[in-house]
Write an enzyme that holds these catalytic residues in place. Sequence first.
Site, PDB file in Angstrom:
ATOM      1  N   LYS A 139     -49.500  46.879 -43.338  1.00 52.99           N
ATOM      2  CA  LYS A 139     -49.787  45.677 -44.124  1.00 52.99           C
ATOM      3  C   LYS A 139     -50.508  45.885 -45.438  1.00 52.99           C
ATOM      4  O   LYS A 139     -51.270  46.812 -45.634  1.00 52.99           O
ATOM      5  CB  LYS A 139     -50.605  44.694 -43.272  1.00 52.99           C
ATOM      6  CG  LYS A 139     -49.771  44.185 -42.115  1.00 52.99           C
ATOM      7  CD  LYS A 139     -50.315  42.918 -41.568  1.00 52.99           C
ATOM      8  CE  LYS A 139     -50.087  41.790 -42.561  1.00 52.99           C
ATOM      9  NZ  LYS A 139     -50.819  40.591 -42.143  1.00 52.99           N
ATOM     10  N   HIS A 146     -40.426  19.437 -52.177  1.00 52.73           N
ATOM     11  CA  HIS A 146     -40.477  19.420 -50.701  1.00 52.73           C
ATOM     12  C   HIS A 146     -40.331  20.829 -50.137  1.00 52.73           C
ATOM     13  O   HIS A 146     -39.819  21.007 -49.039  1.00 52.73           O
ATOM     14  CB  HIS A 146     -39.391  18.505 -50.128  1.00 52.73           C
ATOM     15  CG  HIS A 146     -39.332  17.165 -50.800  1.00 52.73           C
ATOM     16  ND1 HIS A 146     -40.093  16.086 -50.401  1.00 52.73           N
ATOM     17  CD2 HIS A 146     -38.637  16.753 -51.892  1.00 52.73           C
ATOM     18  CE1 HIS A 146     -39.853  15.063 -51.201  1.00 52.73           C
ATOM     19  NE2 HIS A 146     -38.982  15.442 -52.119  1.00 52.73           N
ATOM     20  N   GLU A 173     -56.405  34.583 -50.959  1.00 54.46           N
ATOM     21  CA  GLU A 173     -56.830  33.790 -49.801  1.00 54.46           C
ATOM     22  C   GLU A 173     -58.276  33.335 -49.958  1.00 54.46           C
ATOM     23  O   GLU A 173     -58.630  32.194 -49.621  1.00 54.46           O
ATOM     24  CB  GLU A 173     -56.661  34.612 -48.518  1.00 54.46           C
ATOM     25  CG  GLU A 173     -55.196  34.863 -48.196  1.00 54.46           C
ATOM     26  CD  GLU A 173     -55.007  35.912 -47.101  1.00 54.46           C
ATOM     27  OE1 GLU A 173     -55.783  35.926 -46.133  1.00 54.46           O
ATOM     28  OE2 GLU A 173     -54.080  36.734 -47.239  1.00 54.46           O
ATOM     29  N   SER A 192     -54.927  46.357 -43.422  1.00 55.81           N
ATOM     30  CA  SER A 192     -55.316  45.805 -42.127  1.00 55.81           C
ATOM     31  C   SER A 192     -55.891  46.927 -41.271  1.00 55.81           C
ATOM     32  O   SER A 192     -55.366  48.035 -41.264  1.00 55.81           O
ATOM     33  CB  SER A 192     -54.080  45.209 -41.445  1.00 55.81           C
ATOM     34  OG  SER A 192     -54.292  45.108 -40.055  1.00 55.81           O
TER      35      SER A 192
END
Length: 450
Positions: free
Chosen positions: A281, A154, A288, A275
């Site tokens: 970043k 969970h 992804e 970025s």
Amino acid sequence: MTLWSGRFAEPPSDVLWRYTVDHSDRRLLVDDVTGSLAHVAMLGGAGILPDEDTDALTDGLRRILGEAESGEFRYVNGDEDVHSAVERRLIELVGEVGGKLHTGRSRNDQVALDLRLYLRRAAEGRADQLAAFAMMLADLAEGTADLVVPVFTHLQQAQPISFGHHLLAHAWPMLRDRERIIECMARLDVSPLGAGAAGGSSLPLRPDAVAGELGMSAIFENSIDAVAGRDVVCEYVFCCAQTVVGLSRLAEELVLWGTTEFGWVTYDERTVTGSSALPQKQNPDIAELARGRAATVLGDVTALLALQKGLPLAYQRDLQEDKALAFHADDTLAATLEALGAMLAGARFHPPLPSSETAALDLAERLTGRGVPFRRAHQAVGRLVAALHGNGRDLGSATGDDLAADPLFEQADLEVIDPQGSVAQRLSPGGGSVASVHHQIETLRRRLSN
Ligand code: ARG
């Protein structure tokens, strides 16, 4: 001129040509010529063509194979598909005898063969890539076996485990993905050539000889099935889809682990992106995209299933659409294995220790060792955790006084409230202990080198 111009007084319209011509099958060029060489050898061996024709066709096809392999093969606008292109080129090279190539054959059995040959090779490539990827996971697991992390249920910290155990949990399904692909290879390895357009031929064809030439292990049993069946193509694409889904699941964790909140991993700078707006970043774009592209492969399986559904027997032109889907699924899998593999290989893992509360089950199991029913032990530990939380504390801060509140506990039980000790004490086979990790690595390496 088309392969079928005899019946027509007019040439095909541009609109028909634009709509029906497919270039995706050009990737089958080498397989198409290889299949044709086997077909010609069979025609000669069965006495259907005289030796001089067989020799001429074989010479011409070998030259085309050379052109295909060196990238010199040229298509022209009138080529309806890869099969027409090869026959057109053969006639250019050897003259009218080239027109004998299609004896006892249809593009329907031809394309079914080409795709099987292509996918048989693709499957071998993917099986090798999967073995290498799983081997890398085994190596990483070996190097990180002593790092202790929580396993989650969970998405809440559940129990402490060896980090290697978690990495191996991605390797085992990969082993099954590989086995599935190898099993699918056996079904791909059946030659449909000799089925003709759909019902066979009046010529004494020898499909077994073609299969023998191509090193295929079996031949079709039913000519209609041979040209109309696409279940095996779909099965291969499913194998790709299941595999990229597993990779996507791994990719999702690579994203998660790299966040500031997790702080488990730093990636090699060469495998992350920056970025354009946010100077600080580093983004895990490979992971992804692996996740995103998995979605497109699920589309390939769905499309292939839909393509078969409601299609009357035998061959229908709809089936032309199968190739682009199969190529896309296989290409995506190959590229994802390569890219995600590179990202993982350069990763440095430094996970923080799990919360002390992940040892709660160890405390309960300690009580069961003294004969306390598990349900009572569970209640006692649950009450202890609740009482500590009520005072803004956690299980790791428990003292002898806290345990004294319940006679089921003994003072020495405190020693099990330690995530690292918990992993060291874990006994059950296949569990998250370091010993289990080393045992799994050995088994995995053995099964992968088979
Ligand atoms: N391009 C076709 C395909 O991929 C080849 C078979 C064509 N057969 C036919 N009867 N038009 O399915």
